[in-house]
Design an enzyme around this catalytic site. Sequence first.
Site, PDB file in Angstrom:
ATOM      1  N   ARG A  62      -6.689  20.556   1.877  1.00 31.11           N
ATOM      2  CA  ARG A  62      -5.238  20.577   2.050  1.00 31.11           C
ATOM      3  C   ARG A  62      -4.606  21.838   1.504  1.00 31.11           C
ATOM      4  O   ARG A  62      -5.092  22.432   0.560  1.00 31.11           O
ATOM      5  CB  ARG A  62      -4.596  19.411   1.304  1.00 31.11           C
ATOM      6  CG  ARG A  62      -4.652  18.090   1.929  1.00 31.11           C
ATOM      7  CD  ARG A  62      -4.140  17.036   0.961  1.00 31.11           C
ATOM      8  NE  ARG A  62      -2.814  17.343   0.430  1.00 31.11           N
ATOM      9  CZ  ARG A  62      -2.241  16.673  -0.566  1.00 31.11           C
ATOM     10  NH1 ARG A  62      -2.884  15.688  -1.146  1.00 31.11           N
ATOM     11  NH2 ARG A  62      -1.024  16.994  -0.977  1.00 31.11           N
ATOM     12  N   SER A  97      -2.165  23.161  -2.549  1.00 32.76           N
ATOM     13  CA  SER A  97      -2.381  22.099  -3.521  1.00 32.76           C
ATOM     14  C   SER A  97      -3.482  22.522  -4.484  1.00 32.76           C
ATOM     15  O   SER A  97      -4.656  22.550  -4.108  1.00 32.76           O
ATOM     16  CB  SER A  97      -2.776  20.799  -2.811  1.00 32.76           C
ATOM     17  OG  SER A  97      -3.282  19.865  -3.749  1.00 32.76           O
ATOM     18  N   LYS A 171      -7.877   8.336  -1.979  1.00 32.42           N
ATOM     19  CA  LYS A 171      -6.677   7.493  -1.902  1.00 32.42           C
ATOM     20  C   LYS A 171      -5.713   7.985  -0.823  1.00 32.42           C
ATOM     21  O   LYS A 171      -4.771   7.270  -0.469  1.00 32.42           O
ATOM     22  CB  LYS A 171      -5.975   7.403  -3.259  1.00 32.42           C
ATOM     23  CG  LYS A 171      -5.316   8.672  -3.765  1.00 32.42           C
ATOM     24  CD  LYS A 171      -4.599   8.363  -5.080  1.00 32.42           C
ATOM     25  CE  LYS A 171      -3.869   9.607  -5.600  1.00 32.42           C
ATOM     26  NZ  LYS A 171      -3.122   9.304  -6.834  1.00 32.42           N
ATOM     27  N   ASP A 172      -5.950   9.183  -0.277  1.00 37.45           N
ATOM     28  CA  ASP A 172      -5.140   9.691   0.834  1.00 37.45           C
ATOM     29  C   ASP A 172      -5.719   9.324   2.194  1.00 37.45           C
ATOM     30  O   ASP A 172      -5.068   9.526   3.224  1.00 37.45           O
ATOM     31  CB  ASP A 172      -5.036  11.227   0.771  1.00 37.45           C
ATOM     32  CG  ASP A 172      -4.193  11.716  -0.397  1.00 37.45           C
ATOM     33  OD1 ASP A 172      -3.357  10.931  -0.881  1.00 37.45           O
ATOM     34  OD2 ASP A 172      -4.365  12.869  -0.810  1.00 37.45           O
ATOM     35  N   ALA A 216       6.532   9.043  -6.898  1.00 34.24           N
ATOM     36  CA  ALA A 216       6.581   8.854  -5.452  1.00 34.24           C
ATOM     37  C   ALA A 216       5.788   7.633  -5.028  1.00 34.24           C
ATOM     38  O   ALA A 216       5.742   7.296  -3.850  1.00 34.24           O
ATOM     39  CB  ALA A 216       6.037  10.099  -4.746  1.00 34.24           C
ATOM     40  N   ARG A 219       3.402   1.739  -5.838  1.00 33.13           N
ATOM     41  CA  ARG A 219       2.522   0.989  -6.740  1.00 33.13           C
ATOM     42  C   ARG A 219       2.961   1.181  -8.181  1.00 33.13           C
ATOM     43  O   ARG A 219       3.093   0.207  -8.945  1.00 33.13           O
ATOM     44  CB  ARG A 219       1.070   1.468  -6.562  1.00 33.13           C
ATOM     45  CG  ARG A 219       0.100   0.906  -7.597  1.00 33.13           C
ATOM     46  CD  ARG A 219      -1.248   1.592  -7.503  1.00 33.13           C
ATOM     47  NE  ARG A 219      -1.195   3.014  -7.813  1.00 33.13           N
ATOM     48  CZ  ARG A 219      -1.284   3.517  -9.035  1.00 33.13           C
ATOM     49  NH1 ARG A 219      -1.419   2.729 -10.084  1.00 33.13           N
ATOM     50  NH2 ARG A 219      -1.240   4.823  -9.224  1.00 33.13           N
ATOM     51  N   ARG A 220       3.187   2.426  -8.572  1.00 33.49           N
ATOM     52  CA  ARG A 220       3.612   2.698  -9.946  1.00 33.49           C
ATOM     53  C   ARG A 220       5.016   2.157 -10.194  1.00 33.49           C
ATOM     54  O   ARG A 220       5.295   1.559 -11.235  1.00 33.49           O
ATOM     55  CB  ARG A 220       3.551   4.200 -10.231  1.00 33.49           C
ATOM     56  CG  ARG A 220       2.132   4.763 -10.277  1.00 33.49           C
ATOM     57  CD  ARG A 220       2.135   6.243 -10.608  1.00 33.49           C
ATOM     58  NE  ARG A 220       0.791   6.778 -10.679  1.00 33.49           N
ATOM     59  CZ  ARG A 220       0.348   7.796  -9.944  1.00 33.49           C
ATOM     60  NH1 ARG A 220       1.165   8.383  -9.071  1.00 33.49           N
ATOM     61  NH2 ARG A 220      -0.886   8.226 -10.073  1.00 33.49           N
ATOM     62  N   ARG A 238       8.190  13.835  -5.370  1.00 32.48           N
ATOM     63  CA  ARG A 238       6.984  14.357  -4.752  1.00 32.48           C
ATOM     64  C   ARG A 238       6.728  15.812  -5.129  1.00 32.48           C
ATOM     65  O   ARG A 238       7.547  16.473  -5.752  1.00 32.48           O
ATOM     66  CB  ARG A 238       7.062  14.226  -3.225  1.00 32.48           C
ATOM     67  CG  ARG A 238       7.043  12.783  -2.735  1.00 32.48           C
ATOM     68  CD  ARG A 238       7.013  12.736  -1.232  1.00 32.48           C
ATOM     69  NE  ARG A 238       5.866  13.483  -0.708  1.00 32.48           N
ATOM     70  CZ  ARG A 238       5.840  14.001   0.518  1.00 32.48           C
ATOM     71  NH1 ARG A 238       6.861  13.861   1.326  1.00 32.48           N
ATOM     72  NH2 ARG A 238       4.760  14.651   0.912  1.00 32.48           N
ATOM     73  N   ARG A 244       5.912  18.660 -10.204  1.00 34.98           N
ATOM     74  CA  ARG A 244       6.442  17.487 -10.900  1.00 34.98           C
ATOM     75  C   ARG A 244       6.670  17.765 -12.385  1.00 34.98           C
ATOM     76  O   ARG A 244       7.659  17.317 -12.968  1.00 34.98           O
ATOM     77  CB  ARG A 244       5.490  16.299 -10.718  1.00 34.98           C
ATOM     78  CG  ARG A 244       5.348  15.888  -9.262  1.00 34.98           C
ATOM     79  CD  ARG A 244       4.531  14.613  -9.108  1.00 34.98           C
ATOM     80  NE  ARG A 244       3.896  14.554  -7.802  1.00 34.98           N
ATOM     81  CZ  ARG A 244       3.331  13.476  -7.299  1.00 34.98           C
ATOM     82  NH1 ARG A 244       3.319  12.355  -8.001  1.00 34.98           N
ATOM     83  NH2 ARG A 244       2.769  13.483  -6.110  1.00 34.98           N
ATOM     84  N   CYS A 331       1.759   3.206   2.788  1.00 38.16           N
ATOM     85  CA  CYS A 331       2.617   3.737   1.737  1.00 38.16           C
ATOM     86  C   CYS A 331       3.892   2.910   1.561  1.00 38.16           C
ATOM     87  O   CYS A 331       4.662   3.141   0.633  1.00 38.16           O
ATOM     88  CB  CYS A 331       2.982   5.186   2.047  1.00 38.16           C
ATOM     89  SG  CYS A 331       1.615   6.326   1.875  1.00 38.16           S
TER      90      CYS A 331
END
Length: 397
Positions: A62, A97, A171-172, A216, A219-220, A238, A244, A331
């Site tokens: 990415r 990234s 996880k993506d 973002a 879940r959290r 994000r 961040r 998501c």
Amino acid sequence: METSNQTLISASFTSRSLVSANNGFHLRSPSHLRQRRRKITFIKASVAAVEKKVALIRIGTRGRTIYDSIVVKSALGAEVRAGKLPCSHPGAPLSFSPLALAQAYETRDKLMASVSELAEEGAIEIVVIKTTGDKILSQPLADIGGKGLFTKEIDEALLNSEIDIAVHSMKDVPTYLPEKTILPCNLPREDVRDAFISLNAASLADLPAGSIVGTASLRRKSQVLHRYPSLSVLENFRGNVQTRLKKLNDGVVVATLLALAGLKRLNMTEHVSSILSIDAMLPAVAQGAIGIACRSDDDKMANYIANLNHEETRLAVACERAFLLTLDGSCRTPIAGYACRDEDGNCFFRGLVASSDGTKVLETSRKGLYAYEDMILMGKDAGEELLSRAGPGFFDS
């Protein structure tokens, strides 16, 4: 030397040519040079052709750049952690990234260590590919199509033979894979826990009522609000790790939560205020795991990456993804799941679904043999239980 210089001049001069005379410079026409050229005897030198080494493996990962993809040739170091890296297009700004690149370099290093021919210089290239998920940062992932946005363009590059293998954060990766691709390899899993980061508090429990936590991740968000309903959560927090942390330092939020695995891979754990236990924050499905994909008909690449596979991680990720698939998770859905080997060598799986506001949280667990078929059944069974308990409309709240 005159022969060499003259060849260079005649190749580079066009409408006007510059020659030296009496400590000054005069413009001379091409016809003058042609007259001089006839008086010079050129000696042809035998020059060995220098060919660019063709990479044996092109690794796709990415990134964001003004080009669709670029080849990154710099070693991982401080430049990566700072979000800066020279690129193969001079003058082209590169935004990428750092974590994705760190994972690509980890894969490269393991390949070089496992296969002697891949240890040679130039045998492996890393290709940074711009994904839709990296380009659009102003909207929540759920509003622009979900997690597949971080893999779609990389998958296309793989299918078009622009790269040979693709390195993903598991996880993506959607629960389905594109046709003609396989993902037979997971690297050893990093720490799956989440890290709490704040300039003012040591933990979530220390934050005063009304404090804003940035994330973002639904879940959290749901798990934070379930345990600490007096806190506020800023959604769509994000960007890469560096972005961040900058927002945190700028006071946009009081605290944030990040995957400890990413911070470890970037050597940035000095920012961590505390680490949340699995009981306090169940991780995302496949958190901390790296997956490597290739084309299904490419036996050579499949053999290369088979040498890197960590079977314990692969089985755990398969169990968790079976749970996610059963729930049809995206998501838009707060889902958590974690499988691990317990002290008896068996698989222990824990799963969770929640409403986005954290008012409803449902959990379950399973225990069984640490074997592929058994673990797939555990994940599916846990997902079916939570679907039944949740009932229609659960995720709408």
